[in-house]
Design a protein around this motif. Sequence first.
Motif, PDB file in Angstrom:
ATOM      1  N   LYS A  22      70.215 102.774  78.324  1.00  0.00           N
ATOM      2  CA  LYS A  22      69.184 101.736  78.401  1.00  0.00           C
ATOM      3  C   LYS A  22      69.613 100.621  79.347  1.00  0.00           C
ATOM      4  O   LYS A  22      68.809 100.135  80.158  1.00  0.00           O
ATOM      5  N   MET A  23      70.888 100.231  79.278  1.00  0.00           N
ATOM      6  CA  MET A  23      71.390  99.187  80.168  1.00  0.00           C
ATOM      7  C   MET A  23      71.338  99.638  81.628  1.00  0.00           C
ATOM      8  O   MET A  23      70.972  98.874  82.518  1.00  0.00           O
ATOM      9  N   LYS A  24      71.705 100.894  81.861  1.00  0.00           N
ATOM     10  CA  LYS A  24      71.671 101.435  83.215  1.00  0.00           C
ATOM     11  C   LYS A  24      70.237 101.466  83.747  1.00  0.00           C
ATOM     12  O   LYS A  24      69.972 101.089  84.895  1.00  0.00           O
ATOM     13  N   PHE A  65      78.027 110.260  82.752  1.00  0.00           N
ATOM     14  CA  PHE A  65      79.332 110.593  83.323  1.00  0.00           C
ATOM     15  C   PHE A  65      79.205 110.807  84.836  1.00  0.00           C
ATOM     16  O   PHE A  65      80.029 110.337  85.622  1.00  0.00           O
ATOM     17  N   ALA A  66      78.168 111.536  85.236  1.00  0.00           N
ATOM     18  CA  ALA A  66      77.954 111.790  86.663  1.00  0.00           C
ATOM     19  C   ALA A  66      77.694 110.483  87.404  1.00  0.00           C
ATOM     20  O   ALA A  66      78.200 110.260  88.520  1.00  0.00           O
ATOM     21  N   ALA A  67      76.922 109.599  86.804  1.00  0.00           N
ATOM     22  CA  ALA A  67      76.634 108.303  87.422  1.00  0.00           C
ATOM     23  C   ALA A  67      77.906 107.469  87.543  1.00  0.00           C
ATOM     24  O   ALA A  67      78.119 106.782  88.552  1.00  0.00           O
ATOM     25  N   ALA A  68      78.767 107.534  86.506  1.00  0.00           N
ATOM     26  CA  ALA A  68      80.029 106.791  86.541  1.00  0.00           C
ATOM     27  C   ALA A  68      80.923 107.314  87.657  1.00  0.00           C
ATOM     28  O   ALA A  68      81.541 106.532  88.398  1.00  0.00           O
ATOM     29  N   ASP A  69      81.009 108.647  87.790  1.00  0.00           N
ATOM     30  CA  ASP A  69      81.825 109.241  88.855  1.00  0.00           C
ATOM     31  C   ASP A  69      81.297 108.833  90.223  1.00  0.00           C
ATOM     32  O   ASP A  69      82.066 108.517  91.137  1.00  0.00           O
ATOM     33  N   ALA A  70      79.980 108.847  90.378  1.00  0.00           N
ATOM     34  CA  ALA A  70      79.384 108.458  91.656  1.00  0.00           C
ATOM     35  C   ALA A  70      79.659 106.985  91.960  1.00  0.00           C
ATOM     36  O   ALA A  70      79.916 106.611  93.108  1.00  0.00           O
ATOM     37  N   GLN A  71      79.626 106.153  90.923  1.00  0.00           N
ATOM     38  CA  GLN A  71      79.884 104.731  91.109  1.00  0.00           C
ATOM     39  C   GLN A  71      81.316 104.497  91.551  1.00  0.00           C
ATOM     40  O   GLN A  71      81.576 103.693  92.451  1.00  0.00           O
ATOM     41  N   VAL A  72      82.268 105.206  90.924  1.00  0.00           N
ATOM     42  CA  VAL A  72      83.675 105.072  91.288  1.00  0.00           C
ATOM     43  C   VAL A  72      83.889 105.557  92.717  1.00  0.00           C
ATOM     44  O   VAL A  72      84.597 104.934  93.521  1.00  0.00           O
ATOM     45  N   ALA A  73      83.282 106.684  93.053  1.00  0.00           N
ATOM     46  CA  ALA A  73      83.455 107.252  94.395  1.00  0.00           C
ATOM     47  C   ALA A  73      82.917 106.312  95.465  1.00  0.00           C
ATOM     48  O   ALA A  73      83.522 106.142  96.532  1.00  0.00           O
ATOM     49  N   SER A  74      81.786 105.684  95.191  1.00  0.00           N
ATOM     50  CA  SER A  74      81.186 104.795  96.187  1.00  0.00           C
ATOM     51  C   SER A  74      81.930 103.470  96.302  1.00  0.00           C
ATOM     52  O   SER A  74      81.934 102.841  97.356  1.00  0.00           O
ATOM     53  N   ALA A  75      82.585 103.063  95.191  1.00  0.00           N
ATOM     54  CA  ALA A  75      83.289 101.777  95.193  1.00  0.00           C
ATOM     55  C   ALA A  75      84.705 101.883  95.716  1.00  0.00           C
ATOM     56  O   ALA A  75      85.309 100.879  96.079  1.00  0.00           O
ATOM     57  N   GLY A  76      85.273 103.089  95.745  1.00  0.00           N
ATOM     58  CA  GLY A  76      86.637 103.241  96.196  1.00  0.00           C
ATOM     59  C   GLY A  76      87.605 103.158  95.046  1.00  0.00           C
ATOM     60  O   GLY A  76      87.220 103.031  93.879  1.00  0.00           O
ATOM     61  N   PRO A  77      88.902 103.170  95.337  1.00  0.00           N
ATOM     62  CA  PRO A  77      89.912 103.241  94.275  1.00  0.00           C
ATOM     63  C   PRO A  77      90.012 101.991  93.424  1.00  0.00           C
ATOM     64  O   PRO A  77      90.410 102.041  92.282  1.00  0.00           O
ATOM     65  N   ALA A  78      89.637 100.822  93.967  1.00  0.00           N
ATOM     66  CA  ALA A  78      89.799  99.568  93.208  1.00  0.00           C
ATOM     67  C   ALA A  78      88.575  99.300  92.361  1.00  0.00           C
ATOM     68  O   ALA A  78      87.847  98.341  92.535  1.00  0.00           O
ATOM     69  N   LEU A 138      79.526 101.086  81.715  1.00  0.00           N
ATOM     70  CA  LEU A 138      79.363 102.509  82.022  1.00  0.00           C
ATOM     71  C   LEU A 138      80.722 103.170  82.258  1.00  0.00           C
ATOM     72  O   LEU A 138      81.014 104.243  81.694  1.00  0.00           O
ATOM     73  N   LEU A 139      81.558 102.538  83.074  1.00  0.00           N
ATOM     74  CA  LEU A 139      82.880 103.101  83.344  1.00  0.00           C
ATOM     75  C   LEU A 139      83.760 103.078  82.099  1.00  0.00           C
ATOM     76  O   LEU A 139      84.538 104.014  81.860  1.00  0.00           O
ATOM     77  N   TYR A 140      83.633 102.011  81.323  1.00  0.00           N
ATOM     78  CA  TYR A 140      84.434 101.907  80.100  1.00  0.00           C
ATOM     79  C   TYR A 140      84.063 103.014  79.115  1.00  0.00           C
ATOM     80  O   TYR A 140      84.926 103.683  78.549  1.00  0.00           O
ATOM     81  N   MET A 141      82.778 103.180  78.904  1.00  0.00           N
ATOM     82  CA  MET A 141      82.300 104.233  77.996  1.00  0.00           C
ATOM     83  C   MET A 141      82.788 105.600  78.461  1.00  0.00           C
ATOM     84  O   MET A 141      83.303 106.404  77.671  1.00  0.00           O
ATOM     85  N   LYS A 142      82.675 105.891  79.753  1.00  0.00           N
ATOM     86  CA  LYS A 142      83.083 107.186  80.290  1.00  0.00           C
ATOM     87  C   LYS A 142      84.589 107.390  80.138  1.00  0.00           C
ATOM     88  O   LYS A 142      85.062 108.466  79.751  1.00  0.00           O
ATOM     89  N   GLU A 143      85.352 106.341  80.418  1.00  0.00           N
ATOM     90  CA  GLU A 143      86.811 106.435  80.306  1.00  0.00           C
ATOM     91  C   GLU A 143      87.243 106.718  78.867  1.00  0.00           C
ATOM     92  O   GLU A 143      88.101 107.582  78.621  1.00  0.00           O
ATOM     93  N   ILE A 144      86.644 106.012  77.905  1.00  0.00           N
ATOM     94  CA  ILE A 144      87.036 106.175  76.491  1.00  0.00           C
ATOM     95  C   ILE A 144      86.636 107.552  75.973  1.00  0.00           C
ATOM     96  O   ILE A 144      87.435 108.247  75.325  1.00  0.00           O
TER      97      ILE A 144
END
Length: 618
Positions: A475-477, A600-613, A563-569
């Motif tokens: 819902k937040m996304k 999960f797919a959205a989180a991976d895409a977000q990380v990929a687009s943002a880079g390692p940091a 989103l990243l926190y939820m996916k990581e946990i």
Amino acid sequence: MQPLLGFLTEILQRYNATEEANRNHIEKDCALLVFGSLAEVLLAKKKYAAELEGLMVSSVFPDFNSPVGFLRCRACWMVQRFSEAPWSDDGTHLRNLIQLVLQRLSDPALPVQIEASKALRYLIEVEGADVTLLPVLPQILNEYFRIMNEIGNDEVVAALQVIIDTFGEHIEPHAIALVTQLSTAFKNYVGAGEDDDDAAMAAAQCLECINTVLKGMCERPEMYRTMEPHLIPLILQILGNDGEYLEYVEFALDALTFLTYFPPQISPQLWDAFPLLYNAFDKWAFDYLMLMTPPLNNFIAKDPNHFLNATANFPDGPKKYIDLIFSIVSKTVEEEHSSESEARKALTLYMSVLHNCVGRVDEYLPTINKVTLNKLGQQVNNDVPLTRLIAFQVLGSALYYNPQLELAELESRGVTHQVFSQWMKDTKNMDKWLSKKMTVLGFSSILRLPASSLPQSVVSMIPDIISTVVNVTAKMKEEAEKGHDDEDDNAIEEDGDGGDEEFEGFDENEDVTNAANEAYVDALNKLSASGDVAQFLMGNMWDDDLEDDDDDYYSPIDRVDELLYMKEILSAAFQREPEIYQQVQAALPAETVTTCQQLFAAADAQVASAGPASPAHL
């Protein structure tokens, strides 16, 4: 009406036709007084409004240089009454009028100076006036300062407020001088005695002007440090005299909020206000909690180390600053005369402590749970869930702080299942970002613990916990994406030329911070002297059913991506205990599993687009 206007016009014509030595100045003054008193009627009717320009030019303009003081004063008053009159020329008459009023700011007679300063307030708002006024802005400010030093008139200071508001972007070079002069004027006005109502109102106007300057300088917080030597003594004077300056408390709290939020550090001298805030709350300013909470949150967030280690001396002995905060919360939440709005605001102080003092306040968790759960129990059957949602924010903060300790607190009271069930039920009523975020972070944090270490009441709820986390995150996304789409649509409507350049993100120090600052200022405006507290003191209670505003609350969790926190946990939990979580997955609705995979797919895409940091949390 027409015979009266004809009679008045005849008086003015006779005055102009008479030799200087034989003119009846009093008769003309009376005629202008009647004209001015009819201003609302004359401006409302076109046939009369069209004649006002001639009236002003022929019978008012000359009086600005009259040897008769009361006619000069009347001319300034007429400007106030007819500032909205239409001008038919190329702007020459308006420019001339502004120059005439500016000259009267330094008139030999103080009453004329006062009326001129009030008249300028109205002219400033006339279209085209800024062209004439801006080049002489420093001189105008100096004239206002001089008049303020001679008399405490609230309308003069109110006129200065209009100047500051109108020329906000040009005030910066004069900001320090403004604050210096206004602080000095405030001290002079409050020293005039309790019986001088005009001076008291002028003093309040000075503080309001100071806050307007501070608001205009929020993008230049380094300037605040230069202003502090003038402002801190003023704030301490108002907060530290057992209610002697009660009528100025709102303005002092506004100024304190600016000084504690925008600069990167809080000066040692400003920390002296912290125990004074508590003492004011405890002794004579309980009703001002809504305005006290933002600066208290700022103190905690800007320097948690000082907050945790500092103590203040009171008649009954030294007290730690953190204990003062907990006393404020418990007294507010447990006081039967507190409104629900006040209780909710007070509970945000618990969140501020938990978010900013991670791993350092374990011993305070029992108190947090006692107060919060007691309030939650009182609200469990309330049709309006606002206070419950704030309680869940606190519990979510405690779970994020330390899920093991928090679950132990809930289990020791035997309320885990009951609390979690109500919490999950209330997620459908969550509209605010903070409630949803703390739901995701709090419930996700439970899954940081091995399933074998969880209480059985929690193990049985793992599928429901995951479903709640997934649904609220989705819902937040969705809301975030909708917000971006709306912004894009607005940008397209505003930028008609289309443009082929792609957006490459914000620079390191670009408008992300500015947007947060603007949101914070907007939230403070809702708590200003003209807002909730003023209504309360005038007998209008806060509406406890109105939603609270999240914008004046900030903490390190702002930097946590839910989103990243939820996916990581969840990923870590599945990897750590695959057999258990495979069984959990089998118990989840297919729709929830699909949504989780999409997140999960959205989180991976977000990380990929943002880079390692791009950490999930800090």
